[in-house]
Design an enzyme around this catalytic site. Sequence first.
Site, PDB file in Angstrom:
ATOM      1  N   GLU A  92      -5.217   1.629   2.653  1.00 36.15           N
ATOM      2  CA  GLU A  92      -5.069   0.453   3.502  1.00 36.15           C
ATOM      3  C   GLU A  92      -5.230   0.822   4.968  1.00 36.15           C
ATOM      4  O   GLU A  92      -5.814   0.059   5.750  1.00 36.15           O
ATOM      5  CB  GLU A  92      -3.694  -0.196   3.261  1.00 36.15           C
ATOM      6  CG  GLU A  92      -3.504  -1.552   3.932  1.00 36.15           C
ATOM      7  CD  GLU A  92      -2.968  -1.476   5.363  1.00 36.15           C
ATOM      8  OE1 GLU A  92      -2.938  -2.510   6.046  1.00 36.15           O
ATOM      9  OE2 GLU A  92      -2.588  -0.364   5.807  1.00 36.15           O
ATOM     10  N   GLU A  93      -4.713   1.978   5.355  1.00 36.68           N
ATOM     11  CA  GLU A  93      -4.689   2.365   6.764  1.00 36.68           C
ATOM     12  C   GLU A  93      -6.073   2.684   7.326  1.00 36.68           C
ATOM     13  O   GLU A  93      -6.226   2.856   8.524  1.00 36.68           O
ATOM     14  CB  GLU A  93      -3.766   3.569   6.962  1.00 36.68           C
ATOM     15  CG  GLU A  93      -2.291   3.296   6.684  1.00 36.68           C
ATOM     16  CD  GLU A  93      -1.636   2.408   7.729  1.00 36.68           C
ATOM     17  OE1 GLU A  93      -2.321   1.995   8.686  1.00 36.68           O
ATOM     18  OE2 GLU A  93      -0.431   2.127   7.596  1.00 36.68           O
ATOM     19  N   HIS A 141       4.048   3.104  13.456  1.00 36.72           N
ATOM     20  CA  HIS A 141       3.120   4.233  13.547  1.00 36.72           C
ATOM     21  C   HIS A 141       3.684   5.370  14.391  1.00 36.72           C
ATOM     22  O   HIS A 141       2.959   6.044  15.133  1.00 36.72           O
ATOM     23  CB  HIS A 141       1.750   3.788  14.059  1.00 36.72           C
ATOM     24  CG  HIS A 141       0.923   3.119  12.994  1.00 36.72           C
ATOM     25  ND1 HIS A 141      -0.453   3.085  13.008  1.00 36.72           N
ATOM     26  CD2 HIS A 141       1.278   2.466  11.855  1.00 36.72           C
ATOM     27  CE1 HIS A 141      -0.893   2.438  11.939  1.00 36.72           C
ATOM     28  NE2 HIS A 141       0.153   2.047  11.233  1.00 36.72           N
ATOM     29  N   HIS A 165       0.810  -1.221   0.000  1.00 35.36           N
ATOM     30  CA  HIS A 165       0.000   0.000   0.000  1.00 35.36           C
ATOM     31  C   HIS A 165       0.846   1.275   0.000  1.00 35.36           C
ATOM     32  O   HIS A 165       1.944   1.321   0.546  1.00 35.36           O
ATOM     33  CB  HIS A 165      -1.023  -0.003   1.139  1.00 35.36           C
ATOM     34  CG  HIS A 165      -0.488   0.120   2.536  1.00 35.36           C
ATOM     35  ND1 HIS A 165      -0.264   1.331   3.146  1.00 35.36           N
ATOM     36  CD2 HIS A 165      -0.177  -0.810   3.469  1.00 35.36           C
ATOM     37  CE1 HIS A 165       0.145   1.146   4.383  1.00 35.36           C
ATOM     38  NE2 HIS A 165       0.221  -0.154   4.608  1.00 35.36           N
ATOM     39  N   ASP A 174       5.939   2.106   7.031  1.00 35.31           N
ATOM     40  CA  ASP A 174       4.650   1.454   6.836  1.00 35.31           C
ATOM     41  C   ASP A 174       3.853   2.279   5.817  1.00 35.31           C
ATOM     42  O   ASP A 174       3.272   3.298   6.165  1.00 35.31           O
ATOM     43  CB  ASP A 174       3.922   1.378   8.174  1.00 35.31           C
ATOM     44  CG  ASP A 174       2.574   0.729   8.104  1.00 35.31           C
ATOM     45  OD1 ASP A 174       2.211   0.204   7.047  1.00 35.31           O
ATOM     46  OD2 ASP A 174       1.861   0.761   9.138  1.00 35.31           O
ATOM     47  N   ASP A 226       3.650  -6.057   3.679  1.00 36.06           N
ATOM     48  CA  ASP A 226       3.483  -4.967   4.638  1.00 36.06           C
ATOM     49  C   ASP A 226       4.546  -5.126   5.706  1.00 36.06           C
ATOM     50  O   ASP A 226       5.209  -6.169   5.797  1.00 36.06           O
ATOM     51  CB  ASP A 226       2.084  -5.014   5.262  1.00 36.06           C
ATOM     52  CG  ASP A 226       1.550  -3.634   5.634  1.00 36.06           C
ATOM     53  OD1 ASP A 226       2.370  -2.746   5.994  1.00 36.06           O
ATOM     54  OD2 ASP A 226       0.335  -3.433   5.570  1.00 36.06           O
TER      55      ASP A 226
END
Length: 355
Positions: A211-212, A322, A67, A181, A234
């Site tokens: 995607e998130e 994150h 992604h 990410d 991922d």
Amino acid sequence: MEPHQLDESMAVELTETSGVPGYEDRIRELVRAEFADSVDRVRTDAMGNVVGTIDGSTDYEVAVAAHMDEIGFMVSHVEGDEGESGFLKLDALGGWDARVLKAQRVTVHTEDEDLPGVIGSPPPHTMDPEERETPPDVEDVAVDLGLPYEEVEDRVSVGDLVTMDQSTELVGETLTGKAMDDRICLYAMLQTAQAIDNPDATIHFCATVQEEVGLRGARALGVDVDPDLAIAMDVTVANDVPEFDEGEHVTRLGEGTAIKLKDGSVITSPKVHRRFKAIAEDEGIDYQLEVLPAGGTDTAGFQHTHGAKPVGALSIPNRYMHTVTEAVHRDDVAATVDLLTAFLEREDGTADYML
């Protein structure tokens, strides 16, 4: 097969470029440019997913997905009064731990310009004990542009986008920065597309969107592409740091690519992950097995869209996920490219993945 060598400049460009869910335009341009010399054709769909296809010699089709979007924010309100400073209130695009946002630099992306800003943090000696101990929420965060309210209101609109401002650096054997990410897997997918030559299977390299916020791009693309086999890429958790016991590590940096067995959204097809393992051992590629208790990936987006599909996934171990200091090991990135390339070069439709 020679081990993959990290193209640091490409990895830096992909991770430093902004692109939140639904607004992946800048990353999409980079992906299309990279595909220009490595695939037979490229298309973009109505959601913004990019598919670069290498035609194979058989009618067997494989989709590989990574992604493009990173977690970020949308401006929900311009706050302040005339004659005072203006601040921006935010709505999250993706999963944020608000504790990591304090005292960070950000970029506000308006229709006409990019504006620098900061998320402030009050000095601890001005806070009472309860305030110091209470974790903040995203709703508590405000962006300071250093401008009066009238100018902020004139230059920024509700719906403008906000991303974290962070450079990507090599720190020891790790590459650290924001948006590993999933840009580091996007990098691995693009590098694999360059390495593949005259495959038996037709391979669709899919750079997905949103995607998130719920695997939305992959779910739509699973219908449109409708592959015989889907492989998602991922990052995954690497809690191999002092705060965690060994059983909580999930993966460890420097021990190879992670072959996913399960996460919170998917149980990968056993015959697919066993084939990944056998090829890794045959090629001498370092790997580890991933059992992730929570969290989801595009793997689930493909598994049961437009009917049942065999699926597999490769993950790159990632510390501090994150945050703006996500960290991946260069050897794990190389192992991911090498294993994905070896796997795809052997796919010809003869492997039986049905249970």
